[in-house]
Design an enzyme around this catalytic site. Structure first.
Site, PDB file in Angstrom:
ATOM      1  N   GLU A 277      -4.444  -6.712   2.767  1.00 37.34           N
ATOM      2  CA  GLU A 277      -3.175  -7.328   3.174  1.00 37.34           C
ATOM      3  C   GLU A 277      -3.057  -8.782   2.738  1.00 37.34           C
ATOM      4  O   GLU A 277      -1.959  -9.251   2.412  1.00 37.34           O
ATOM      5  CB  GLU A 277      -2.988  -7.188   4.693  1.00 37.34           C
TER       6      GLU A 277
ATOM      7  N   HIS B  85      -1.649   1.863  15.923  1.00 37.50           N
ATOM      8  CA  HIS B  85      -0.430   2.216  15.189  1.00 37.50           C
ATOM      9  C   HIS B  85       0.798   1.946  16.042  1.00 37.50           C
ATOM     10  O   HIS B  85       1.843   2.537  15.832  1.00 37.50           O
ATOM     11  CB  HIS B  85      -0.449   3.690  14.753  1.00 37.50           C
TER      12      HIS B  85
ATOM     13  N   ILE C 171      -1.663  -6.308   9.870  1.00 41.65           N
ATOM     14  CA  ILE C 171      -1.153  -7.522   9.221  1.00 41.65           C
ATOM     15  C   ILE C 171      -2.200  -8.645   9.264  1.00 41.65           C
ATOM     16  O   ILE C 171      -2.139  -9.603   8.511  1.00 41.65           O
ATOM     17  CB  ILE C 171       0.170  -7.982   9.897  1.00 41.65           C
TER      18      ILE C 171
ATOM     19  N   GLU D 293       0.846  -1.198   0.000  1.00 43.28           N
ATOM     20  CA  GLU D 293       0.000   0.000   0.000  1.00 43.28           C
ATOM     21  C   GLU D 293       0.882   1.250   0.000  1.00 43.28           C
ATOM     22  O   GLU D 293       1.738   1.397   0.874  1.00 43.28           O
ATOM     23  CB  GLU D 293      -0.904  -0.019   1.239  1.00 43.28           C
TER      24      GLU D 293
ATOM     25  N   LEU E 279      -5.818  -1.967  -1.168  1.00 41.00           N
ATOM     26  CA  LEU E 279      -5.760  -1.898   0.295  1.00 41.00           C
ATOM     27  C   LEU E 279      -6.284  -3.222   0.853  1.00 41.00           C
ATOM     28  O   LEU E 279      -7.447  -3.340   1.249  1.00 41.00           O
ATOM     29  CB  LEU E 279      -6.610  -0.712   0.770  1.00 41.00           C
TER      30      LEU E 279
ATOM     31  N   ASP F 238      -0.077  -3.447  12.869  1.00 37.13           N
ATOM     32  CA  ASP F 238      -1.455  -3.492  13.377  1.00 37.13           C
ATOM     33  C   ASP F 238      -2.450  -4.018  12.333  1.00 37.13           C
ATOM     34  O   ASP F 238      -3.538  -4.455  12.675  1.00 37.13           O
ATOM     35  CB  ASP F 238      -1.880  -2.093  13.797  1.00 37.13           C
TER      36      ASP F 238
END
Ligand SMILES: Cc1ncc(C[n+]2csc(CCOP(=O)(O)OP(=O)(O)O)c2C)c(N)n1
Ligand SMILES: [Mg+2]
Length: 733
Positions: A463, A533, A490, A418, A461, A488
């Protein structure tokens, strides 16, 4: 068996029949029946063997035979690529797998070419035929097939990249590709509910990939009917809006009609017009598996309706009706199939089981050991143009420089994730209207501009999309170095990370491998990073065999370890601490384009005699600060060890240090309980018990989440003060 005949419509021998049977010859139609019948009878034999407890699991391809054979005739083994699912027995037979090879998997034999006795039956993996190892999670094959199709196209555009050599993983990774190859991926109707299916459609459509999606719609996912999975009950209607696709919806119990759909789809993909989607309506006459009894949820009338469409009977009737085989011919064929099967069964039952000692073979590459001395090098720092020592650089700078040098050295490297591109709308770059982004932390800045948009590009977007595609690409021999923007986030990739990427080699008994690199921005101490985060959680991943896990604390280590990650032959999770990206601590001049550090070798940050502190990542500078204060104020000398690599980790360095100091703290940023330090502490307690003068202590985050307000963040994450207190306590114990 399964002699493969040239099935290109253009090569049809009997011109008169070309229109009649969609280009299939009489011989091919007879062969189709032989394969379908073999598939069904093999299921029947396995079911019997399971009831006799001579095999341990069975799942059948019954009802799916026609679609499998049709695909096998339209596509080319050892040329096209295949990501089948467990009902694709007939496909694999049509591609050239033998019943004996299938039975070897059912009995779990050492010589099982699919997995060496490691996977359940019907988990196909035949490298010689380009049938890529499959697993049990429904749908996890689809994104890998996307990556496979992308890799084929990449190699066609960069044929030089396919060459061997380079003194790295490439020596052990043969690349084969064809300009007009096609990738096949199949799944059931229920599996279309998995998010990864939609993520795959997205990328296949957007990138116009030569990929054939096959939905084998038997109307059920175990007991759940299709209308519960698919709004409106028909997946074709839902996907019809995806651009660039060629769509087919067919009666998948009719091999001739289905063959035609595959031939049209393959032609569309081979001419690089885009992906194809074949929705084949099939039946499931044998319940879901031997553990399921469909009479519990399907009334007789419904089951009889299905039975009337049984592809085996239909094909038999077809051959009779068309005068291709008479009753005698059918009987002869069936008898021959059954005799051949009997021989295969007898042989398979005699096959030797795998050796128990073999269980850890192929968890990692047997060819290239990233812990070995080959990876021991010294930095080679070039003087600046003014002859002075070059300025120390940040971790972010050195990671960027390492990626750049490695991309120059190895054309197989592709980078995506991303926001990693400089700019997806290339014309803005060309017209020099903008500078470009290159990652939210700018780690990939300038790489797209330097190496082109087919080597550095943005992903959606999603993962799982990133890791699944990387897995498929790496399986084909590319070296994807992909980015997960924040640790955060993953978790959508967890299926791929826990069940796919690190298992490819082991479960295929070294038939396939996928040495991809996943870079992940991790960690807190951000002042305002908050819950989503700031996460760590590395122990979740060090718990996965097959995955190398690296976590550098400074710029030089990041450069050396990232290069080892890229050159090595195993999948690597490369954690980059966000707080360390631009820290003053640990800056270093660029160590040159060949600087590598072996995995599993700790660094003694400072030597000491009184306490050992074992840590890594952002706790390293904090522990160093605490240790220096402790020495200044109390004369206690701490030996500080930075593990750098978490799997494998340097047990030797820990043991040497603990034998010297007899007191040890394991410190880490993640929450205390069940964290990475628990394993180290347990191992010290187990193997170094007689060396200890004090209990093994841990310093870590509180067992809660990282809060936004800096006062709370400070209280939650381990600080230099916490480390200082713990060190002082232990010294005084
Ligand atoms: C991710 C995942 N969830 C659940 C299962 C258990 N499971 C195995 S097969 C299956 C149904 C699959 O149905 P479908 O996709 O329609 O394929 P079919 O078996 O009908 O051919 C389920 C729920 C699994 N293997 N993987
Ligand atoms: Mg189904």
């Amino acid at each position: 068996m399964a002699t493969k005949v040239d099935t290109k419509p253009a090569a049809v021998a009997d011109e008169k029949l070309a229109g009649k049977y969609q280009g299939l010859t009489r011989e091919q139609l007879i062969d189709a029946y032989r394969l379908m019948y073999t598939s069904r009878k093999l299921d029947d034999r396995e079911i019997l063997l399971k009831r006799q407890q001579r095999i341990y699991f069975q799942i059948s391809g019954a009802g799916h035979e026609a679609v499998g054979v049709a695909a096998g005739f339209a596509l080319k083994p050892s040329y096209d690529w295949f990501y089948p699912y467990y009902r694709d027995r007939a496909l694999c037979l049509a591609l050239g797998a033998s019943p004996y090879e299938m039975l070897l998997q059912a009995v779990g034999a050492a010589d099982d070419p699919n997995s060496g006795g490691r996977q359940m039956p019907s988990h196909w993996s035949l490298p010689k035929l380009n049938i890529v190892t499959q697993s049990s999670p429904t749908g996890s094959q689809i994104l890998q097939a996307v990556g496979c199709a992308e890799a084929g196209r990449y190699f066609a555009a960069h044929p030089e990249a396919a060459k061997k050599g380079g003194d790295d993983y490439r020596e052990f990774k043969d690349v084969r590709f064809h300009e007009d190859e096609v990738t096949y991926v199949s799944l059931g109707d229920g599996t279309t509910s998995e998010g990864e299916f939609w993520e795959a459609l997205n990328t296949a459509s957007n990138r116009k990939l030569p990929l054939i999606f096959v939905i084998e719609d038997n109307q059920y996912a175990i007991s759940v009917p299709v209308e519960v999975q698919t709004p409106g009950g028909n997946i074709s209607r839902l996907v019809a809006g995806f651009p660039n696709f060629h769509f087919e919806e067919v009666d998948g119990t009719d091999p001739v009609e289905t063959y035609a759909a595959f031939a049209r789809s393959a032609a569309y993909c081979r001419e690089r017009s885009g992906p194809a989607f074949i929705h084949a309506h099939v039946i499931r006459p044998y319940s879901h598996s031997l553990s399921d009894d469909e009479r519990l949820y399907r009334p007789d009338a419904e089951r009889q309706q299905d039975a009337a469409r049984d592809p085996i009977t239909r094909m038999q009737m077809f051959l009779l009706r068309e005068g291709i085989l008479d009753e005698k011919g059918i009987n002869r064929l069936e008898k021959q199939v059954e005799e051949d099967l009997q021989v295969a069964v007898d042989q398979a039952l005699e096959a030797a089981p795998p050796r128990p000692e073999s269980v850890t073979e192929y968890v990692y590459s047997p060819y290239l050991d990233p812990t070995s001395a080959v990876f021991e090098t010294q930095p080679s720092v070039a003087a600046g143009s003014d002859g002075k020592k070059p300025a120390p650089k940040t971790m972010a700078d050195l990671i960027n420089a390492t990626l750049r040098d490695e991309m120059r050295r190895d054309e197989r490297i592709v980078i995506f994730g991303e926001d990693v591109a400089d700019c997806s709308r290339e014309q803005y770059l060309q017209e020099k209207l903008i500078k470009g982004k290159g990652g939210v932390f700018k780690l990939t800045a300038g790489l797209q501009c330097d190496f082109g948009s087919d080597r550095v590009f943005n992903s959606p977007l999603a993962e799982a999309n990133i890791v699944g595609r990387a897995t498929g690409m790496a399986t084909r021999g590319l070296k994807p170095v992909v980015e997960i923007q924040f640790f955060d986030y993953i978790w959508p990739a967890m299926m791929q990370l826990r069940n796919e990427l690190p298992l490819i080699r082991w479960r295929s008994n070294n038939g396939f491998s996928a040495p991809a690199v996943i870079r992940v921005a991790i960690g807190g101490y951000l002042t305002g990073g908050a819950i989503y985060h700031s996460q760590c959680g590395e122990s979740v991943f060090t718990h996965i065999p097959g995955l190398r896990v690296v976590f550098p604390s400074n710029a030089l280590d990041a450069a050396g370890l990232l290069r080892t990650a890229i050159r090595c032959d195993d999948p690597v999770l490369f954690f980059e601490h966000k707080r360390l990206y631009r820290e003053t601590f640990g800056r270093a001049p660029y160590p040159g384009p060949d600087y590598v550090i072996p995995f599993g070798k700790a660094k003694v940050v400072q030597e000491g005699t009184d306490i050992s502190v074992i840590t890594y990542g952002a706790v390293v500078p904090r522990a160093l600060q605490a240790a220096q204060k402790l020495e200044r104020e109390h004369g206690v000398r701490v030996e500080l060890i930075d593990l750098r690599c978490l799997n494998p980790f340097d047990w030797e360095a820990i043991a040497v240090s603990v034998r010297k100091t007899n007191r040890v703290i394991v410190a880490y940023e993640d929450s205390l309980s069940w964290g990475y330090g628990a394993e180290i502490a347990a191992r010290i307690a187990d193997e170094l018990f007689d060396q200890l003068d004090a209990p093994v202590r841990r310093v870590a985050a509180k067992d809660t989440f990282v809060a936004y307000q800096p006062i709370l963040e400070d209280a939650i994450l381990p600080q230099a003060d916490d480390l200082f207190r713990a060190m002082k306590d232990l010294a005084e114990f």
